[in-house]
Scaffold this motif. Structure first.
Motif, PDB file in Angstrom:
ATOM      1  N   ALA A 136       0.823  -1.213   0.000  1.00  0.00           N
ATOM      2  CA  ALA A 136       0.000   0.000   0.000  1.00  0.00           C
ATOM      3  C   ALA A 136       0.857   1.263   0.000  1.00  0.00           C
ATOM      4  N   THR A 137       2.006   1.200   0.644  1.00  0.00           N
ATOM      5  CA  THR A 137       2.862   2.380   0.774  1.00  0.00           C
ATOM      6  C   THR A 137       3.767   2.575  -0.428  1.00  0.00           C
ATOM      7  N   GLU A 138       4.340   1.484  -0.911  1.00  0.00           N
ATOM      8  CA  GLU A 138       5.389   1.598  -1.910  1.00  0.00           C
ATOM      9  C   GLU A 138       4.929   1.378  -3.348  1.00  0.00           C
ATOM     10  N   ASP A 139       3.897   0.562  -3.556  1.00  0.00           N
ATOM     11  CA  ASP A 139       3.546   0.202  -4.940  1.00  0.00           C
ATOM     12  C   ASP A 139       2.188  -0.479  -4.956  1.00  0.00           C
ATOM     13  N   LYS A 140       1.125   0.306  -4.952  1.00  0.00           N
ATOM     14  CA  LYS A 140      -0.216  -0.282  -4.839  1.00  0.00           C
ATOM     15  C   LYS A 140      -0.619  -1.088  -6.074  1.00  0.00           C
ATOM     16  N   TYR A 143       1.003  -5.958  -7.971  1.00  0.00           N
ATOM     17  CA  TYR A 143       0.590  -7.245  -8.531  1.00  0.00           C
ATOM     18  C   TYR A 143      -0.022  -7.121  -9.927  1.00  0.00           C
ATOM     19  N   GLY A 144      -0.052  -5.900 -10.487  1.00  0.00           N
ATOM     20  CA  GLY A 144      -0.669  -5.734 -11.789  1.00  0.00           C
ATOM     21  C   GLY A 144       0.261  -5.288 -12.891  1.00  0.00           C
ATOM     22  N   HIS A 145       1.500  -4.921 -12.570  1.00  0.00           N
ATOM     23  CA  HIS A 145       2.412  -4.456 -13.623  1.00  0.00           C
ATOM     24  C   HIS A 145       3.514  -5.480 -13.884  1.00  0.00           C
ATOM     25  N   LEU A 146       4.327  -5.199 -14.874  1.00  0.00           N
ATOM     26  CA  LEU A 146       5.389  -6.128 -15.275  1.00  0.00           C
ATOM     27  C   LEU A 146       6.761  -5.674 -14.783  1.00  0.00           C
ATOM     28  N   GLY A 147       6.782  -4.875 -13.753  1.00  0.00           N
ATOM     29  CA  GLY A 147       8.066  -4.452 -13.193  1.00  0.00           C
ATOM     30  C   GLY A 147       8.283  -2.965 -13.252  1.00  0.00           C
ATOM     31  N   ILE A 148       7.641  -2.286 -14.188  1.00  0.00           N
ATOM     32  CA  ILE A 148       7.728  -0.835 -14.283  1.00  0.00           C
ATOM     33  C   ILE A 148       6.312  -0.278 -14.407  1.00  0.00           C
ATOM     34  N   SER A 174       9.376   4.677  -8.629  1.00  0.00           N
ATOM     35  CA  SER A 174       9.872   3.307  -8.772  1.00  0.00           C
ATOM     36  C   SER A 174       8.879   2.311  -8.204  1.00  0.00           C
ATOM     37  N   THR A 175       8.766   1.199  -8.883  1.00  0.00           N
ATOM     38  CA  THR A 175       7.973   0.087  -8.375  1.00  0.00           C
ATOM     39  C   THR A 175       8.803  -0.671  -7.343  1.00  0.00           C
ATOM     40  N   ILE A 176       8.170  -1.588  -6.642  1.00  0.00           N
ATOM     41  CA  ILE A 176       8.917  -2.430  -5.712  1.00  0.00           C
ATOM     42  C   ILE A 176       9.971  -3.226  -6.462  1.00  0.00           C
ATOM     43  N   THR A 177       9.635  -3.668  -7.652  1.00  0.00           N
ATOM     44  CA  THR A 177      10.603  -4.424  -8.453  1.00  0.00           C
ATOM     45  C   THR A 177      11.808  -3.573  -8.776  1.00  0.00           C
ATOM     46  N   LEU A 299      -1.183   3.820   7.808  1.00  0.00           N
ATOM     47  CA  LEU A 299      -2.464   3.216   8.188  1.00  0.00           C
ATOM     48  C   LEU A 299      -3.601   3.777   7.347  1.00  0.00           C
ATOM     49  N   GLY A 300      -3.532   5.079   7.059  1.00  0.00           N
ATOM     50  CA  GLY A 300      -4.539   5.682   6.201  1.00  0.00           C
ATOM     51  C   GLY A 300      -4.539   5.085   4.806  1.00  0.00           C
ATOM     52  N   LEU A 301      -3.350   4.854   4.256  1.00  0.00           N
ATOM     53  CA  LEU A 301      -3.250   4.233   2.935  1.00  0.00           C
ATOM     54  C   LEU A 301      -3.804   2.808   2.962  1.00  0.00           C
ATOM     55  N   MET A 302      -3.478   2.071   3.997  1.00  0.00           N
ATOM     56  CA  MET A 302      -3.974   0.699   4.108  1.00  0.00           C
ATOM     57  C   MET A 302      -5.499   0.688   4.209  1.00  0.00           C
ATOM     58  N   HIS A 303      -6.038   1.619   4.954  1.00  0.00           N
ATOM     59  CA  HIS A 303      -7.498   1.685   5.104  1.00  0.00           C
ATOM     60  C   HIS A 303      -8.162   2.075   3.792  1.00  0.00           C
ATOM     61  N   ASP A 304      -7.596   3.057   3.087  1.00  0.00           N
ATOM     62  CA  ASP A 304      -8.164   3.513   1.823  1.00  0.00           C
ATOM     63  C   ASP A 304      -8.151   2.416   0.761  1.00  0.00           C
ATOM     64  N   GLN A 305      -7.148   1.542   0.825  1.00  0.00           N
ATOM     65  CA  GLN A 305      -7.030   0.470  -0.161  1.00  0.00           C
ATOM     66  C   GLN A 305      -7.652  -0.836   0.327  1.00  0.00           C
ATOM     67  N   ASP A 306      -8.465  -0.736   1.377  1.00  0.00           N
ATOM     68  CA  ASP A 306      -9.244  -1.858   1.889  1.00  0.00           C
ATOM     69  C   ASP A 306      -8.395  -2.986   2.457  1.00  0.00           C
ATOM     70  N   TYR A 307      -7.199  -2.658   2.932  1.00  0.00           N
ATOM     71  CA  TYR A 307      -6.392  -3.656   3.619  1.00  0.00           C
ATOM     72  C   TYR A 307      -6.732  -3.722   5.106  1.00  0.00           C
TER      73      TYR A 307
END
Length: 724
Positions: A136-140, A143-148, A174-177, A299-307
């Motif tokens: 949620a913080t680094e790269d929401k 799981y949907g991109h190919l690295g970039i 930057s993505t997590i990758t 925590l706000g980001l996690m809540h907004d993204q339904d985590y």
């Protein structure tokens, strides 16, 4: 219609028109293309449209060729990096140096040095709160991109330009990758011959720039082709730096919360994920409130993204993460540095393995020393004062229990005034003068004269020591001389027993530095450290046996049971007799009971010690002991600025008192191992024996007086002046 005579009548059209029917019009001749009339545009329009069409066709021709070349290069670069990638396990812990975990005397962790790797964790088994917090913080869209993420890069460029930075300065999108690609340094291994240190290597890996960003793309694509999403996230969780020397989320969770990353709750997970933005700035050990504020954003980001559900979010916000007891205490920073320096470098500062060191530190005593110093300095010093202080607490065998190397008790790697600052000892050296005399057969009631004294020093001329109070008491006992820190009497004793004897006792008790050659030796003009001085006093408490201060009990590799190194230090050889030590202990007890150290007196508990103030009050000392512990206190300025209104019997004695009140709290009061003064006769020192240089005045010799009348006069004078 019938015909007549068998002949058909001619067909006749109906007369509908009243006249002959109109002849059909002849069809218009078809116009051939050549004859068509063209509707021609004006020549400017034809020029523009022709040019645009030409340019479009040219641009397209160039674009698809360039695109093909770029795609080919990208594919080849990706294939190249893919071929270079190793299995996942090779990247989980790629530190070139190990870590050192320090345990206190009870086996509890209190400090870490180097970069700690807590052990491999896996994205599939780590706390789901932590996994979701990182995504949620680094790269929401991880799981949907190919690295970039072109969208992320575009957004980062927009933010950078809006904030007045260059397009690739600041936010990188930057993505997590891509961040994993950076952590792996794009596959470039650390080479000591190229980089001066591992820090320089990592700085080079983290530097930005267009070319670095370009290289990240094929490497990220190669990572995506080589590893699954969870495997890439596993690399990130294990390699990210999270402040305070913690490499990876497992090490950070252990260091900050005393638990595994597999079991952190939402508030703790958010705090850990929040460190990724700026590990040093947001480390909770540096500023807990700032770290909690950053965690609230996560925590706000996690809540907004339904985590997080509403309930989980509200609970985490209401109960923010807090440090473990060990992390919050941050005890023994100076002590840990000293242990690291005293151990073998290849197993401490330069270790390539993970090392565990059990030490002698007592966290309760360490906290007591830190609190006592903070209390005195906050209440008794002027605001803005730059005066410094140091404290050492040890057992009688030399085991160091606490160490404060300066007013900033939490500092790591700072200048340690307890072990690194060599200062003049002042009158705290005097007990060793009397130790030499007592070991030669003098006793605590031996009478020495306090009177003006002049000694001729070859090459320097006459030298006349003065008392601090500028007056003289006449014949006094050794006990009185030490209790009131009488300079002239102490010099007389030193000259009588011989400076070599005094130096020998001091050196054997632990003074490693060269001691002064002249008569001022007796007054503490030589320099040493607080640690050495405290260790020397421990030798008095334990009955006259030297000690070597030590802090390490055992050193072993993580996961191993066999120790690679053990205790180095402790009890040494006997320096003075036990009887002499008992007499000296009583004399030092009187320093606190009736002499210059009265501010150090402990209610209901026996204590002994000695004050010390150097010339121009550049150093102030108090070192003393109970039956349980020896504690040394030094106070002064780092630049040797004289202290104003401070002597060893003032603030240092008060600091010592506050330390010992806390240290002894809850311990039974035990008597000091000291002599009884009534068991010793008053023996005056009459004749003059000054080895090397004659001295004027009486009181410098051990033999019985040859003049009985003189002996009686001195004895009577001592009795009239209060001598024992």
């Amino acid at each position: 219609m019938s015909s007549k005579g068998g002949r058909r009548s001619p067909l006749v059209a109906d007369k509908r028109y009243g006249k002959e029917p109109p002849k059909p019009k002849a069809a218009a001749p078809k116009r051939t293309p050549a004859k068509r009339r063209r509707k021609r545009s004006s020549w400017p329009v034809r020029l523009v449209t022709g040019t645009v069409g030409y340019l479009s066709r040219t641009l397209w021709a160039i674009s698809w060729r360039v695109g093909f070349v770029v795609a080919s290069v990208l594919a080849l670069a990706t294939l190249y990096f893919y071929a270079q990638l190793q299995p996942l396990g090779a990247y989980v812990d790629a530190r070139t140096k190990g870590s050192v975990t320090l345990l206190d005397r009870d086996g509890q962790v209190y400090a870490w040095r180097g970069e700690t790797f807590g052990g491999q964790i896996d994205a599939a088994s780590v706390s789901p709160y932590l996994k979701n917090a990182v995504v949620a913080t680094e790269d929401k869209r991880f799981y949907g991109h190919l690295g970039i993420s072109p969208r992320g890069i575009a957004g980062a460029i927009r933010i950078n330009l809006a904030e007045g930075r260059g397009p690739l300065e600041g936010n990188g999108g930057s993505t997590i990758t891509q961040q994993v690609a950076k952590l792996l340094c794009l596959g470039v291994a650390y080479d000591p011959s190229v980089w001066k240190s591992e820090g320089d290597y990592e700085d080079d890996c983290r530097r930005g720039g267009v070319w670095r960003k370009i290289k990240e793309v094929p490497f990220a694509l190669a990572l995506e082709a080589k590893f699954s999403k969870d495997e890439i996230l596993t690399l990130y969780l294990n390699r990210a730096y999270l402040g305070a020397g913690a490499r990876g989320f497992e090490a950070a969770a252990q260091r900050y919360f005393g638990k595994s990353a597999n079991s952190v709750d939402p508030a703790e997970a958010a705090m850990l994920a929040g460190l990724l933005k700026a590990p040093t700035r947001y480390a909770p050990t540096a500023n807990l409130k700032r770290s909690q504020d950053r965690a609230a954003v996560v925590l706000g980001l996690m809540h907004d993204q339904d985590y997080l559900t509403d309930k989980e979010y509200n609970q985490a916000m209401a109960q923010p993460a807090r440090l473990s007891k060990a992390a919050a205490a941050r005890a023994g920073g100076y002590f840990a540095d000293w242990v690291m320096e005293s151990g073998p470098a290849f197993l401490t500062s330069d270790t390539t393995e993970d090392v565990i060191i059990q030490t002698t530190l007592d966290q309760r005593i360490q906290k007591s020393a830190e609190e006592a110093l903070a209390q005195i300095f906050s209440n008794r010093l002027k605001a803005g004062s730059k005066a410094q202080a140091a404290i050492v607490v040890m057992s009688a065998d030399g085991a160091v229990r606490a160490m404060v190397g300066g007013r900033d008790a939490q500092a790591n790697g700072a200048f340690n005034r307890a072990t690194q600052a060599k200062r003049q000892t002042g009158s705290t050296f005097k007990p060793f003068v009397y130790a030499a005399a007592l070991d030669m057969g003098w006793n605590l009631n031996t009478i020495v004269e306090d009177a003006p004294l002049t000694i001729h020093v070859p090459g320097s001329g006459d030298w006349s020591p003065k008392n601090y109070e500028r007056d003289y008491r006449g014949p006094i006992t050794l006990t009185q001389a030490l209790a009131h820190s009488v300079n002239t009497a102490t010099v007389r004793v030193s000259e009588a027993v011989g400076r070599d004897a005094v130096r020998g006792v001091a050196n054997n008790f632990g003074f490693e530095a060269d001691l002064a050659e002249g008569p001022a030796l007796a007054l503490g003009v030589s320099e040493t450290t607080l640690l050495e001085m405290t260790g020397a006093y421990a030798g008095i408490l334990n009955g006259g046996t030297s000690v070597r201060p030590y802090g390490m009990l055992e050193l072993r590799l993580r996961g191993e049971d066999t120790a690679l190194a053990g205790q180095e230090g402790g009890l040494g050889e006997r320096v003075i007799s036990e009887e002499a030590a008992r007499e000296l202990t009583y004399m030092m007890h009187q320093v606190i009971e009736s002499g210059t150290g009265r501010r150090a007196r402990l209610e209901g508990r026996q204590a002994a010690g000695k004050t010390g103030t150097t010339q121009a009050a550049r150093d102030a000392w108090f070192i003393g002991f109970t039956a349980d512990y020896v504690t040394g206190v030094w106070m002064g300025y780092d630049d040797n600025t004289p202290l104003t209104g401070v002597t060893g019997g003032g603030l240092p004695a008060e600091i010592w008192h506050e330390v010992m009140v806390r240290v002894e709290d809850g311990l039974p009061a035990r008597p000091l191992p000291m002599a009884n003064p009534v068991d010793y006769p008053a023996e005056p020192v009459y004749e003059t024996y000054a080895p090397g240089a004659p001295a004027t005045g009486r009181g410098q010799g051990r033999p019985r007086p040859s003049n009985p009348e003189g002996f009686l006069v001195d004895l009577l004078g001592a009795i009239l002046r209060g001598g024992n």
